[in-house]
Design an enzyme around this catalytic site. Structure first.
Site, PDB file in Angstrom:
ATOM      1  N   GLU A   1      35.450  49.631  36.690  1.00 30.73           N
ATOM      2  CA  GLU A   1      36.817  49.972  37.115  1.00 30.73           C
ATOM      3  C   GLU A   1      37.588  50.294  35.844  1.00 30.73           C
ATOM      4  O   GLU A   1      38.162  49.425  35.205  1.00 30.73           O
ATOM      5  CB  GLU A   1      37.473  48.808  37.858  1.00 30.73           C
ATOM      6  CG  GLU A   1      38.736  49.279  38.554  1.00 30.73           C
ATOM      7  CD  GLU A   1      39.777  48.209  38.801  1.00 30.73           C
ATOM      8  OE1 GLU A   1      40.782  48.516  39.454  1.00 30.73           O
ATOM      9  OE2 GLU A   1      39.624  47.084  38.310  1.00 30.73           O
TER      10      GLU A   1
ATOM     11  N   ASP B   1      34.903  44.592  37.850  1.00 31.24           N
ATOM     12  CA  ASP B   1      36.321  44.626  38.164  1.00 31.24           C
ATOM     13  C   ASP B   1      37.167  44.463  36.893  1.00 31.24           C
ATOM     14  O   ASP B   1      36.843  43.629  36.035  1.00 31.24           O
ATOM     15  CB  ASP B   1      36.613  43.464  39.128  1.00 31.24           C
ATOM     16  CG  ASP B   1      38.035  43.445  39.631  1.00 31.24           C
ATOM     17  OD1 ASP B   1      38.425  44.405  40.317  1.00 31.24           O
ATOM     18  OD2 ASP B   1      38.767  42.477  39.335  1.00 31.24           O
TER      19      ASP B   1
HETATM   20  C1  NOJ Z   1      40.976  45.515  40.885  1.00 31.13           C
HETATM   21  C2  NOJ Z   1      40.589  45.501  42.328  1.00 31.13           C
HETATM   22  O1  NOJ Z   1      40.106  46.772  42.684  1.00 31.13           O
HETATM   23  C3  NOJ Z   1      41.823  45.105  43.088  1.00 31.13           C
HETATM   24  O2  NOJ Z   1      41.658  45.279  44.477  1.00 31.13           O
HETATM   25  C4  NOJ Z   1      42.137  43.673  42.740  1.00 31.13           C
HETATM   26  O3  NOJ Z   1      43.327  43.283  43.391  1.00 31.13           O
HETATM   27  C5  NOJ Z   1      42.299  43.511  41.225  1.00 31.13           C
HETATM   28  N1  NOJ Z   1      41.280  44.184  40.471  1.00 31.13           N
HETATM   29  C6  NOJ Z   1      42.249  42.052  40.840  1.00 31.13           C
HETATM   30  O4  NOJ Z   1      40.940  41.578  40.912  1.00 31.13           O
END
Ligand code: NOJ
Length: 566
Positions: free
Chosen positions: A290, A230
Site C-alpha cells: 500500500e 498495509d
Molecule cells: C490502510 C487500509 O487500506 C485502511 O482501510 C485502513 O483503515 C488503514 N490502512 C489502517 O490500517
C-alpha cells in the site's frame, strides 16, 4: 565399491547444483517474468463478498463457494483484506491475533479449505498483513500498557508528554486528532498513526521485527502465495519526535494540514521490506504494497535499489487521475512504464470511491466502465481489480450520520462520509439483498443491484461483466498482451488514447475514445512494421467493425482492441 561411492558423490554434487537452478527457473517464463507478472489479482473485502452462514456478514466459506466464479472471470490470485481476530474497530485493520481467523469469517480449517480449493483452480491466496500497528486488544499491547517494566513495553511507542496534558509532539493521526493517547496506568502517551485503538508497533525493537517476520513464515507454511502490506510508509518515526511542519488550511477532520515529514517514509523502512522479501523469496511469494507516493520517483523506492523489496508496490498515482482524459492517462502511463519498473495498476479499492462513480458521467457509465477496463487490463503491468468493479458496482454512501459504520465517517461527517459506500455487498443476483445473504447485510446493498449483478449480466453478451471476462481472457492468451512492450501512439490526440502492445512480430492495438463525442482515429504503423495486414478485432464496442486501421470511427467512449501481424 570406491567407484560406487565416487559416482554417488558426483550425483549428489549434480543434484545440489541442479535443484536450486530448477527451482529458480520454475519462476520464470521465456521473457524472465515471474508468476505474479502474468496474474490478475482481485481484492475481496470479506465482510461484503458472500455470506455462507446468513448472518449478514461475508465469510471465508462464502469466498470458497465463489471460486468457480472467479476462475471463470479470469482471476489468478485473491487478496483478502484482514480476516484475523479483531475487535473490528477498523473492520479488521486492528488485529488482535496474527495467526488465526476471526470467528466472524470462519476458522483456520475454513482457511485451509480455501487455500486447497483455490489451488485446485489455480487461484492463489494473498493475505493482508497489518504491519504498522496492532489492535489495542492484542495481548502484546495489553501487556505493554500494564506497566513500564512489562515484557512488551518497548514493543510500542511510549513517551512522556511535553507537559501536563500536552502530548509529546504535534503529530496528528491520519484519522483525525492527536496521534498520541494518554494512558493513566503508567502516566505516558502511546503513539497511533491511525485510530487510538490501533497502537503503532515499535519496529526499532528487534523482537518486534522477529515476531512479525515469523508471522509471514507461519502463513507461507499454510499456503499463502503472498501478502499485501498495509500502511508501509508509516512503519518508522523520528526517534527525536521532531514536530512536523504545518501547512496552510485544515483537513476534513478540522485539523491543521501537516507535512508528515518525521513520521512517514523514513529510510529505515527499506531494511524491513528487504527482510520481508528475503522470507517471501523462500516461498516464491509476492509482496504487494500500500504505497501512496507523491510521484513515480517515490514509488520506485519501494521496489528497492536492487529490486529486492516489494515486487508489487501499488501505483496510486494512476487512481488519482480522476477524469476520463487521454492526455492525463497517457502522461501517467508513460511516467511509470518508462521508469524501468513493473507497473501495478488499480482503479479503486476499499478506501477509494468506486471507479464507476469517479469516472462515470451519469449518462454513459456502463460504456465508461468498459473503457476503463479496456485501459488498465491491457497495459504492461499487473492489475489489481476490486470486487464488483466487473459488474459496474457503484458507491452507496450513507445518507445520514447515524447510518455510518466507518469511524472516519463518524468523526468527519459531513465533509468525510467514510468508506462504507465502496464496501457494500457484492451483487450476485436481483433477489433480496442481491443474493449476498438471506438477512439484511451489514451495509445496505446499492439499488443498482437490480440491473448490475452477476446473474443478469452473465446472460447479456454486452454487459460489463462479459466485457471483463473477454478482456481478461485476452490478457491470458494474446502473446503481445502477455509479454509485449507498451508503445504510445498518436500522442497529440486530445481525445483518443491509443497504444500498441508489441511482442516480436505480433502486436495488439488498443484504441480508447476518452471523450463523450464521436472521434476519428487514424493509424500509420509502417514505422512499427504493421503497415499492411488487416486487423483482427479481438474485443470492440464499435459497430460495424473497421476493416482497416487507417481510419477508425470511434463512438463516444468506444473501445477497439485488435491483433495486428506483420
Ligand atoms: C490502510 C487500509 O487500506 C485502511 O482501510 C485502513 O483503515 C488503514 N490502512 C489502517 O490500517
Amino acid at each position: 565399491m570406491l567407484r560406487r561411492i565416487v559416482v554417488f558423490a558426483a550425483w549428489l554434487i549434480v543434484l545440489a547444483i541442479a535443484v536450486p537452478t530448477l527451482a529458480a527457473q520454475a519462476k520464470l517464463d521465456a521473457e524472465g517474468h515471474e508468476w505474479w507478472q502474468h496474474a490478475v489479482f482481485y481484492e475481496i473485502y470479506p465482510r461484503s463478498f458472500a455470506d455462507s452462514n446468513n448472518d449478514g456478514v461475508g465469510d471465508l466459506n462464502g469466498i470458497t463457494s465463489k471460486l468457480d466464479y472467479l476462475r471463470q472471470l479470469g482471476v489468478d490470485a485473491i487478496w483478502i483484506t484482514p480476516c484475523f481476530p479483531s475487535p473490528q474497530v477498523d473492520f479488521g485493520y486492528d488485529v488482535s491475533d496474527y495467526e488465526n481467523i476471526d470467528p466472524t469469517y470462519g476458522t483456520l480449517t475454513d482457511f485451509d479449505r480455501l487455500v486447497k480449493d483455490g489451488r485446485e483452480r489455480k487461484i492463489g491466496i494473498i493475505l493482508d498483513f497489518v504491519v504498522n500497528h496492532t489492535s489495542d486488544q492484542h495481548p502484546w499491547f495489553l501487556d505493554s500498557k500494564s506497566s513500564k517494566n512489562s515484557f512488551h513495553r518497548d514493543w510500542y511507542i511510549w513517551r512522556d508528554g511535553r507537559g501536563p496534558g500536552e502530548p509529546p509532539n504535534n503529530w496528528l493521526s491520519t484519522f483525525g486528532g492527536s496521534a498520541w493517547k494518554f494512558d493513566a496506568t503508567t502516566g505516558q502517551y502511546y503513539y497511533h498513526y491511525f485510530y487510538a485503538q490501533q497502537p503503532d508497533l515499535n519496529w526499532r525493537n528487534p523482537a518486534v521485527e522477529k515476531a512479525m517476520f515469523d508471522v509471514t513464515r507461519w502463513w507461507y507454511k499454510r499456503g499463502v502465495v503472498g501478502f499485501r502490506l498495509d500502511a508501509v510508509d508509516a512503519l518508522f518515526e523520528d526517534p527525536n519526535l521532531r514536530d512536523n511542519p504545518l501547512l496552510p488550511g485544515k483537513n476534513q477532520f478540522g485539523d491543521p494540514n501537516m507535512l508528515r515529514k518525521y513520521n512517514t517514509n523514513l529510510p529505515e523502512l527499506h531494511k524491513v521490506l528487504m527482510g520481508l522479501r528475503t522470507i517471501a523469496d523462500e516461498s516464491n511469494a509476492v509482496l504487494i504494497g500500500e504505497t501512496w507516493t507523491k510521484d513515480v520517483e517515490g514509488l520506485k523506492e519501494y521496489y528497492g535499489k536492487h529490486g529486492n523489496e516489494l515486487q508489487m508496490p501499488m501505483d496510486f498515482l494512476f487512481t488519482q487521475v480522476n477524469r476520463v482524459s487521454a492526455p492525463d492517462f497517457r502522461r501517467q502511463i508513460a511516467a511509470i512504464d518508462s521508469s524501468g519498473v513493473w507497473p501495478v495498476y488499480l482503479l479503486s479499492n476499499h478506501d477509494i470511491v468506486r471507479s464507476y462513480n469517479r469516472y462515470g458521467d451519469g449518462k454513459n457509465n456502463d460504456a465508461i466502465a468498459k473503457l476503463m477496463a479496456g485501459l488498465y487490463l491491457t497495459l504492461r503491468g499487473t492489475p489489481i481489480m476490486y470486487y464488483g468493479e466487473e459488474l459496474g458496482m457503484e458507491n452507496n454512501d450513507p445518507k445520514r450520520k447515524e447510518d455510518v459504520k466507518d469511524p472516519i465517517g463518524k468523526t468527519g461527517w459531513p465533509r468525510e462520509k467514510g468508506r462504507d459506500g465502496e464496501r457494500t455487498p457484492m451483487q450476485w443476483n436481483d433477489s433480496a439483498n442481491a443474493g449476498f445473504s438471506t438477512v439484511a447485510p451489514w451495509l445496505p446493498v446499492d439499488p443498482n443491484y437490480k440491473t448490475h449483478n452477476v446473474e443478469s449480466e452473465g446472460k447479456d453478451p454486452d454487459s460489463i461483466l462479459n466485457f471483463y471476462r473477454k478482456v481478461l481472457a485476452l490478457r491470458h492468451t494474446e502473446p503481445a498482451l502477455i509479454e509485449g512492450k507498451y508503445v504510445a501512439l498518436n500522442q497529440n490526440d486530445p481525445n483518443v488514447l491509443s497504444y500498441l502492445r508489441q511482442y516480436k512480430d505480433q502486436a495488439v492495438l488498443v484504441v480508447l475514445n476518452m471523450s463523450g463525442t464521436a472521434q476519428r482515429a487514424r493509424f500509420d504503423l509502417a514505422k512499427q512494421g504493421f503497415g499492411k495486414g488487416a486487423p483482427t478485432a479481438l474485443l470492440t464496442t464499435i459497430k460495424p467493425e473497421p476493416l482497416s486501421i487507417e481510419t477508425i470511427e470511434m463512438p463516444p467512449f468506444g473501445v477497439y482492441i485488435a491483433r495486428l501481424t506483420q
